[in-house]
Design a protein around this motif. Structure first.
Motif, PDB file in Angstrom:
ATOM      1  N   GLU A 125      -0.652   4.794  -2.080  1.00  0.00           N
ATOM      2  CA  GLU A 125       0.514   4.670  -1.357  1.00  0.00           C
ATOM      3  C   GLU A 125       1.030   5.436  -2.306  1.00  0.00           C
ATOM      4  OE1 GLU A 125       1.826   2.027   0.750  1.00  0.00           O
ATOM      5  OE2 GLU A 125      -0.366   0.192   0.181  1.00  0.00           O
ATOM      6  N   ALA A 128       2.103   8.042   0.060  1.00  0.00           N
ATOM      7  CA  ALA A 128       2.754   7.569   1.583  1.00  0.00           C
ATOM      8  C   ALA A 128       4.171   7.407   1.891  1.00  0.00           C
ATOM      9  CB  ALA A 128       1.581   6.092   2.198  1.00  0.00           C
ATOM     10  N   GLN A 131       6.685   9.840   2.936  1.00  0.00           N
ATOM     11  CA  GLN A 131       6.652  11.068   3.363  1.00  0.00           C
ATOM     12  C   GLN A 131       7.528   9.436   4.557  1.00  0.00           C
ATOM     13  OE1 GLN A 131       2.952  10.321   4.763  1.00  0.00           O
ATOM     14  NE2 GLN A 131       1.890  11.770   3.567  1.00  0.00           N
ATOM     15  N   ASP A 133       8.064   7.770   8.176  1.00  0.00           N
ATOM     16  CA  ASP A 133       7.754   6.487   8.760  1.00  0.00           C
ATOM     17  C   ASP A 133       7.117   7.134  10.143  1.00  0.00           C
ATOM     18  OD1 ASP A 133       6.597   3.851   8.657  1.00  0.00           O
ATOM     19  OD2 ASP A 133       7.927   3.111  10.620  1.00  0.00           O
ATOM     20  N   LEU A 169      -3.595   6.931   5.965  1.00  0.00           N
ATOM     21  CA  LEU A 169      -1.885   7.158   5.506  1.00  0.00           C
ATOM     22  C   LEU A 169      -2.085   8.041   4.710  1.00  0.00           C
ATOM     23  CD1 LEU A 169      -1.990   4.020   3.459  1.00  0.00           C
ATOM     24  CD2 LEU A 169      -0.361   4.723   5.275  1.00  0.00           C
ATOM     25  N   SER A 174       2.066   7.056   8.338  1.00  0.00           N
ATOM     26  CA  SER A 174       2.465   6.175   6.946  1.00  0.00           C
ATOM     27  C   SER A 174       2.469   5.531   7.595  1.00  0.00           C
ATOM     28  CB  SER A 174       3.212   8.146   6.472  1.00  0.00           C
ATOM     29  OG  SER A 174       4.825   7.929   7.462  1.00  0.00           O
ATOM     30  N   ASN A 175       2.986   4.797   8.165  1.00  0.00           N
ATOM     31  CA  ASN A 175       3.297   3.868   9.091  1.00  0.00           C
ATOM     32  C   ASN A 175       1.867   2.998   9.058  1.00  0.00           C
ATOM     33  OD1 ASN A 175       3.082   1.592  11.344  1.00  0.00           O
ATOM     34  ND2 ASN A 175       5.584   1.760  10.750  1.00  0.00           N
ATOM     35  N   ARG A 176       1.979   2.114   8.162  1.00  0.00           N
ATOM     36  CA  ARG A 176       0.610   1.457   7.192  1.00  0.00           C
ATOM     37  C   ARG A 176       0.109  -0.104   8.945  1.00  0.00           C
ATOM     38  NH1 ARG A 176       3.869   0.228   3.210  1.00  0.00           N
ATOM     39  NH2 ARG A 176       4.951  -1.715   4.176  1.00  0.00           N
TER      40      ARG A 176
END
Length: 265
Positions: A125, A128, A131, A133, A169, A174-176
Motif C-alpha cells: 500500500e 502504491a 505511484q 494512479d 498493485l 496502482s489503482n485499487r
C-alpha cells in the motif's frame, strides 16, 4: 448447536472470507477449532462454488462485454492477459500438485502466512500510494498475478485475493479498483477449474455416496448470498479506503492464533 446452524455459519464464513483479503482457509480452520466441526471435501467444494458464483454474477456485465466485444483491441488485450495469468496458475499449480508441494492446513503455517501477508500488504500500500494512479494492466501484472495465485494455493493462509490484488498493485496497476477487478476476473476461471478438479476427485473416490446433500445445498446458497454482499461492499469500500484495516486484522489474527495454539495443534 444444531447441524443446520453449523452449516449456515460455515457458509457465512466462506462467503465473507473467500474474496476479502483475509484468508478463507484460516477462518474455516478457526471455525473447526471452535467446534463447528469438519465437513466433507465435497461440502467444502460446494460452499466455495457458491462464493465463485456470486462474484461471477457481480462481474457478468464486464465478462459479457469482454466476450461479445472481443474484436475491440483493448478488450482483446485484456482477455489475453487474463488467459496468460490463468495458464501460468494452471501450469505451475499442476506441477506443484504432481510434486505434492503444499504446506499442511494446520494453525502454525496459516498464522505465519496471515502475519507476513499483513505486513506485506502494508508495504505494498505504501509503495502504491507513491505511484501515479494507473488503471492499465500490463503483461508484467498478468504474469505476476498468475504466479501469485499459484503461491496462494500452496501456502494456506496467504489469501488468493490478497496475493493477486497486491501483486497487481506492486507491478504497476496502482489503482485499487482496477487491480481488484483484474484479480477477481482471473480468479473466476481459476477457482472454477480448481473446484471442478476437487469435485472430480471427490466423486472418483466415492465421496458423494454418503454426502448430506441438504446441508451442502444450504451451505452453497448461504455462501453465495453472503459472498455477493461481501464483494459488493468491498468494491465500494476500496474506492475511498486503502486495504490497511485488512492488513492490521490479518496481523492481529495471526498473532492471536500463534498465542492460542502455539504448537499448531
Amino acid at each position: 448447536m444444531s447441524d443446520l446452524i453449523r452449516v449456515i455459519l460455515l457458509g457465512i464464513i466462506e462467503g465473507i472470507t473467500e474474496f476479502l483479503p483475509i484468508s478463507s482457509t484460516g477462518h474455516l480452520l478457526i471455525a473447526e477449532k471452535l467446534g463447528l466441526g469438519m465437513r466433507s471435501d465435497l461440502f467444502n467444494v460446494g460452499i466455495q462454488a457458491g462464493a465463485i458464483l456470486a462474484v461471477t454474477l457481480i462481474y457478468w456485465r464486464r465478462l459479457w462485454q469482454l466476450l461479445t466485444q472481443w474484436r475491440d483491441q483493448a478488450n482483446r488485450d485484456y482477455l489475453a492477459k487474463l488467459a496468460v495469468a490463468f495458464l501460468i496458475t494452471a501450469v505451475l499449480g499442476f506441477i506443484a500438485v504432481k510434486l505434492n508441494f503444499k504446506l499442511p492446513d494446520t494453525v502454525t503455517p496459516i498464522a505465519w502466512a496471515l502475519v507476513i501477508g499483513g505486513f506485506w500488504m502494508l508495504g505494498a500500500e505504501a509503495v502504491a500510494a507513491r505511484q501515479p494512479d494507473r488503471r492499465e494492466v500490463t503483461w508484467t501484472v498478468a504474469v505476476l498475478v498468475g504466479i501469485a495465485q499459484m503461491l496462494a494455493g500452496i501456502f494456506p493462509g496467504t489469501s488468493r485475493s490478497a496475493a493477486t490484488i497486491f501483486a497487481a498493485l506492486l507491478a504497476g496497476t496502482s489503482n485499487r479498483a482496477a487491480a481488484t477487478e483484474f484479480a477477481f476476473l482471473v480468479g473466476i476461471p481459476t477457482m472454477y477449474a480448481a473446484t471442478g478438479y476437487e469435485l472430480l476427485k471427490v466423486l472418483k473416490n466415492g465421496g458423494a455416496a454418503h454426502e448430506d446433500w441438504s446441508a451442502l445445498i444450504v451451505g452453497f446458497v448461504v455462501s453465495a448470498v453472503v459472498a455477493f454482499a461481501a464483494v459488493k461492499w468491498l468494491l465500494g469500500y476500496i474506492r475511498t479506503h486503502r486495504f490497511t484495516s485488512f492488513a492490521i486484522y490479518r496481523i492481529a489474527l495471526g498473532i492471536a492464533l500463534l498465542l492460542w495454539l502455539p504448537t499448531g495443534g
